[in-house]
Write a protein that holds these residues in place. Structure first.
Motif, PDB file in Angstrom:
ATOM      1  N   GLN A  14       1.941   3.710  -5.804  1.00  0.00           N
ATOM      2  CA  GLN A  14       1.650   3.902  -4.490  1.00  0.00           C
ATOM      3  C   GLN A  14       2.596   4.875  -3.858  1.00  0.00           C
ATOM      4  O   GLN A  14       3.687   5.238  -4.440  1.00  0.00           O
ATOM      5  CB  GLN A  14       1.699   2.502  -3.605  1.00  0.00           C
ATOM      6  CG  GLN A  14       0.812   1.204  -4.165  1.00  0.00           C
ATOM      7  CD  GLN A  14      -0.556   1.595  -3.834  1.00  0.00           C
ATOM      8  OE1 GLN A  14      -1.001   2.452  -3.098  1.00  0.00           O
ATOM      9  NE2 GLN A  14      -1.708   0.862  -4.295  1.00  0.00           N
ATOM     10  N   GLY A  42       1.796   7.449   7.745  1.00  0.00           N
ATOM     11  CA  GLY A  42       0.898   6.581   7.607  1.00  0.00           C
ATOM     12  C   GLY A  42       0.852   5.419   7.239  1.00  0.00           C
ATOM     13  O   GLY A  42       0.115   4.573   6.481  1.00  0.00           O
ATOM     14  N   SER A  51      -6.222  -0.215  10.004  1.00  0.00           N
ATOM     15  CA  SER A  51      -6.645   0.221   8.886  1.00  0.00           C
ATOM     16  C   SER A  51      -5.452   0.112   7.606  1.00  0.00           C
ATOM     17  O   SER A  51      -4.366   0.180   8.136  1.00  0.00           O
ATOM     18  CB  SER A  51      -6.696   1.816   9.082  1.00  0.00           C
ATOM     19  OG  SER A  51      -7.267   2.076   9.893  1.00  0.00           O
ATOM     20  N   THR A  52      -5.943   0.000   6.516  1.00  0.00           N
ATOM     21  CA  THR A  52      -4.943  -0.232   5.288  1.00  0.00           C
ATOM     22  C   THR A  52      -5.454   0.920   4.357  1.00  0.00           C
ATOM     23  O   THR A  52      -6.431   1.172   4.151  1.00  0.00           O
ATOM     24  CB  THR A  52      -4.799  -1.635   4.896  1.00  0.00           C
ATOM     25  OG1 THR A  52      -5.911  -1.972   4.461  1.00  0.00           O
ATOM     26  CG2 THR A  52      -4.127  -2.360   5.915  1.00  0.00           C
ATOM     27  N   SER A  53      -4.455   1.613   3.776  1.00  0.00           N
ATOM     28  CA  SER A  53      -4.480   2.645   2.605  1.00  0.00           C
ATOM     29  C   SER A  53      -5.622   3.741   3.548  1.00  0.00           C
ATOM     30  O   SER A  53      -6.342   4.331   2.507  1.00  0.00           O
ATOM     31  CB  SER A  53      -5.138   2.276   1.453  1.00  0.00           C
ATOM     32  OG  SER A  53      -4.272   1.299   0.741  1.00  0.00           O
ATOM     33  N   GLY A  54      -5.524   3.720   4.802  1.00  0.00           N
ATOM     34  CA  GLY A  54      -6.201   5.019   5.254  1.00  0.00           C
ATOM     35  C   GLY A  54      -7.759   4.604   5.421  1.00  0.00           C
ATOM     36  O   GLY A  54      -8.553   5.278   5.871  1.00  0.00           O
ATOM     37  N   THR A 109       0.975  -1.316   0.064  1.00  0.00           N
ATOM     38  CA  THR A 109      -0.022   0.151  -0.041  1.00  0.00           C
ATOM     39  C   THR A 109       0.820   1.351   0.112  1.00  0.00           C
ATOM     40  O   THR A 109       0.339   2.375  -0.450  1.00  0.00           O
ATOM     41  CB  THR A 109      -0.877   0.032   1.254  1.00  0.00           C
ATOM     42  OG1 THR A 109      -0.043  -0.096   2.346  1.00  0.00           O
ATOM     43  CG2 THR A 109      -2.043  -0.896   1.129  1.00  0.00           C
ATOM     44  N   ASP A 122       1.000   1.496   6.849  1.00  0.00           N
ATOM     45  CA  ASP A 122       0.093   0.695   7.402  1.00  0.00           C
ATOM     46  C   ASP A 122       0.477  -0.808   7.476  1.00  0.00           C
ATOM     47  O   ASP A 122       1.802  -1.019   7.030  1.00  0.00           O
ATOM     48  CB  ASP A 122      -1.315   0.751   6.845  1.00  0.00           C
ATOM     49  CG  ASP A 122      -1.332   0.322   5.565  1.00  0.00           C
ATOM     50  OD1 ASP A 122      -0.781  -0.524   4.943  1.00  0.00           O
ATOM     51  OD2 ASP A 122      -2.091   0.982   4.717  1.00  0.00           O
ATOM     52  N   ARG A 123      -0.150  -1.954   8.001  1.00  0.00           N
ATOM     53  CA  ARG A 123       0.146  -3.198   7.902  1.00  0.00           C
ATOM     54  C   ARG A 123       0.800  -3.795   6.785  1.00  0.00           C
ATOM     55  O   ARG A 123       1.244  -4.788   6.328  1.00  0.00           O
ATOM     56  CB  ARG A 123      -0.578  -4.028   8.706  1.00  0.00           C
ATOM     57  CG  ARG A 123      -0.662  -3.843  10.110  1.00  0.00           C
ATOM     58  CD  ARG A 123      -1.488  -4.890  10.926  1.00  0.00           C
ATOM     59  NE  ARG A 123      -1.299  -4.643  12.496  1.00  0.00           N
ATOM     60  CZ  ARG A 123      -1.892  -5.250  13.397  1.00  0.00           C
ATOM     61  NH1 ARG A 123      -3.039  -5.947  13.032  1.00  0.00           N
ATOM     62  NH2 ARG A 123      -1.605  -5.021  14.621  1.00  0.00           N
ATOM     63  N   ASN A 124       0.102  -3.277   5.457  1.00  0.00           N
ATOM     64  CA  ASN A 124       0.577  -3.581   4.006  1.00  0.00           C
ATOM     65  C   ASN A 124       1.519  -2.940   3.598  1.00  0.00           C
ATOM     66  O   ASN A 124       1.742  -3.072   2.494  1.00  0.00           O
ATOM     67  CB  ASN A 124      -0.716  -3.901   3.339  1.00  0.00           C
ATOM     68  CG  ASN A 124      -1.721  -5.075   3.722  1.00  0.00           C
ATOM     69  OD1 ASN A 124      -1.304  -5.916   4.433  1.00  0.00           O
ATOM     70  ND2 ASN A 124      -2.902  -4.971   3.503  1.00  0.00           N
TER      71      ASN A 124
END
Lengths: 364, 364
Positions: free
Chosen positions: A64, A94, B324-327, A37, A96-98
């Motif tokens: 991305q 920001g 949350s992923t990609s917000g 992401t 995130d986990r991905n």
């Protein structure tokens, strides 16, 4: 491009060895599932100035967000403040986990970025893009971490990368002292596992400032294969993996007592290997041709023990080594080239051996 | 004494539930292999004053060094500085890879001590001695970590304890707000997995200041069993484990925006569960008796949303949630009691739902 595979209990991942991999990152990263992401590239000032723009350009194909964070260079900067600042930046952007962290640099950046990835939100994915010869060792195997004023690599986690992309052209711009530092780990891999490879190195490599690309590619593949084989058998260093610390018990002590960054990792390990060889002969009643190996190492200008360090101080630092338990030092020694074993050595034995070693090896 | 077993991909370990376990630690710890070389007990000021001496006395039977380190209390102290100071202390005391860390305290100490253990020399063993009702949740499952000013629990690792020793007598001295905080997680476990247990709680528990020991023991066992079952199916939160975050997306946002320690974790989660129930009814076209559950929760004096927080601010904090992923925010919702699912919810949907919720729920 050649591909080796690292297989551990927790993960299987590829090590790609090739040229100009940095221009082609997006297709490689697009293979990851779930899809990435966002990307954070961590690098140091020196490497960042050379390659960051190329890496960012190459990652545009992902469509991305790509963020970059540059920490000051040098192994001394594998610090808590750089760790904290990297995490803060990742949170601000920001991630995130991905998301994916890309470690673009030598072992310092790989260890730091791996620890950030291993602890950000309890672990996200990362990829190693090693830019030094030394990092052929550290980029494979999932050891990550940072230094503490009381000991090197004392804080960290095991966190395997998704992949290692080893671009040999990165080594073109590497200064000789860094080639020498990395070559020490190549020698280590040979000494602990592969006498034939050791003979090859002795016969074929005489000038570190001019290793032909095909030989460089060969020794990298051999070094990484040995590392991968050991790690696959013992990911979490419960036993066998300790043999990779050959030369490192004294080596780490020298690094820590000299002040991190004063002496290169490989230079310190080369001293540590000489000491381990001498001690192996002494305790094992075996002939490892210590003098011959020692002279071969000196021929590459590996340094002697810094003059300010004495045996007592070095022993104290060795006792803080992560392999020590109940304050007893464990040394990796050799029965023969390619045949390592781990032995707990008494303090007084070590102290005497250190004194003897320093008598001949110390800086004038 | 009763024993439950937690089985994850990486480890199997026991959860002992009993009385006065603190007086009998040595025989339990002596079962660990390899033998423990030294112990570091981490605790906070409040718990340390009550139980540290007893723990040290109880560990004398090991005939190994026992060190103690006390950090200031409160969830706000799961900080980087306490993390760093604990590591420094461990290094100064010479903890090695066969040492053991004992987390003596509530969830804050468990999370901090677990993260110290999970990263000290890339991971050493630790044991949980939870002293709060809330910690019935956090002590099981291996989630460890610390807070960052930009988000709660944003830095950590999965590191399973060797064992959890739950001594119910610890709860005797627990103030009512802490019982209430822990009881919120008990309710959560019931709501996401066990309608029968939820009915039991509604029927049998009416006064949190006076839960009889046998009922306390029962609800602890039920809560831990549900937690252990979920964790055993998904140790690293790749999927199912996310349901344990029921009530936590808004709960964490409230904690973070109020300033850590201003509102208790369970109080924030109770608000978050009410919101999740309301949203479940709205998005799922299902009747969860929101009003009835909400009134039941209010009967225990769970608070309303702090007056200074508005919907926009809470949404911003929820988008920083680790799920949350990609917000995009992922919410844990219920189809029915005991039947959770995870759903990505649009920002505008969430914002409207938050505004509606705040209209009725906000502090006067």
């Amino acid at each position: 491009m050649e591909t080796l595979h690292v297989q551990t209990d927790t993960k299987q991942y590829p090590v790609l060895i090739g040229n100009k991999i940095i221009t082609d990152l997006s297709p490689l990263i697009e293979e990851l599932k779930p899809a990435v992401t966002s990307v954070l590239i961590l690098s140091d000032e020196t490497v960042g100035a050379l390659y960051m723009d190329k890496a960012v350009e190459s990652l545009k194909g992902l469509n991305q967000p790509v963020h970059t964070f540059v920490v000051p260079g040098g192994d001394g900067e594998k610090s808590f403040s750089n760790y904290y600042n990297s995490l803060t930046f990742a949170l601000e952007k920001g991630l995130d986990r991905n998301s994916l962290i890309v470690a673009l640099g030598g072992g310092m950046i790989g260890d730091l970025a791996g620890f950030v990835a291993g602890t950000y939100m309890r672990g996200i994915r990362f990829i190693q893009l090693p830019t030094t010869l030394l990092a052929h060792d550290s980029a494979v195997g999932g050891k990550t971490g940072i230094n503490h004023p009381l000991g090197k690599n004392m804080v960290g986690v095991f966190h395997q990368p998704e992949a290692v992309f080893y671009s040999i052209d990165f080594l073109d711009s590497l200064p000789l002292p860094e080639i020498r530092s990395g070559f020490a780990e190549v020698i280590k891999h040979a000494l602990i596992q592969d006498e034939e490879f050791y003979d090859y190195l002795k016969g074929e490599i005489s000038d570190l400032s001019d290793i032909p690309p095909e030989k460089l590619s060969y020794i990298l593949k051999k070094g990484i294969s040995i590392k991968a084989k050991v790690v696959s058998q013992d990911e979490k260093e419960k036993g066998l993996r300790a043999i990779l610390n050959f030369g490192h018990t004294l080596g780490h002590a020298i690094e820590s007592e000299s002040g991190y960054g004063t002496i290169s990792h490989g230079d310190a390990v080369a001293i540590g290997m000489r000491f381990a060889l001498q001690l192996s002969e002494e305790l094992g009643d075996t002939n490892l041709h210590y003098k011959e190996i020692s002279n071969w190492l000196k021929h590459f200008n590996y340094p002697s023990v810094p003059s300010k360090l004495d045996a007592e101080r070095l022993l104290g630092a060795m006792k803080r080594d992560k392999k020590s338990t109940s304050g007893r030092v464990k040394m990796v020694l050799l029965e023969a080239i390619g045949q390592p074993y781990v032995k707990e050595v008494e303090d007084c034995t070590l102290l005497n051996a250190l004194k003897k070693f320093l008598m001949t090896d110390k800086e004038k």
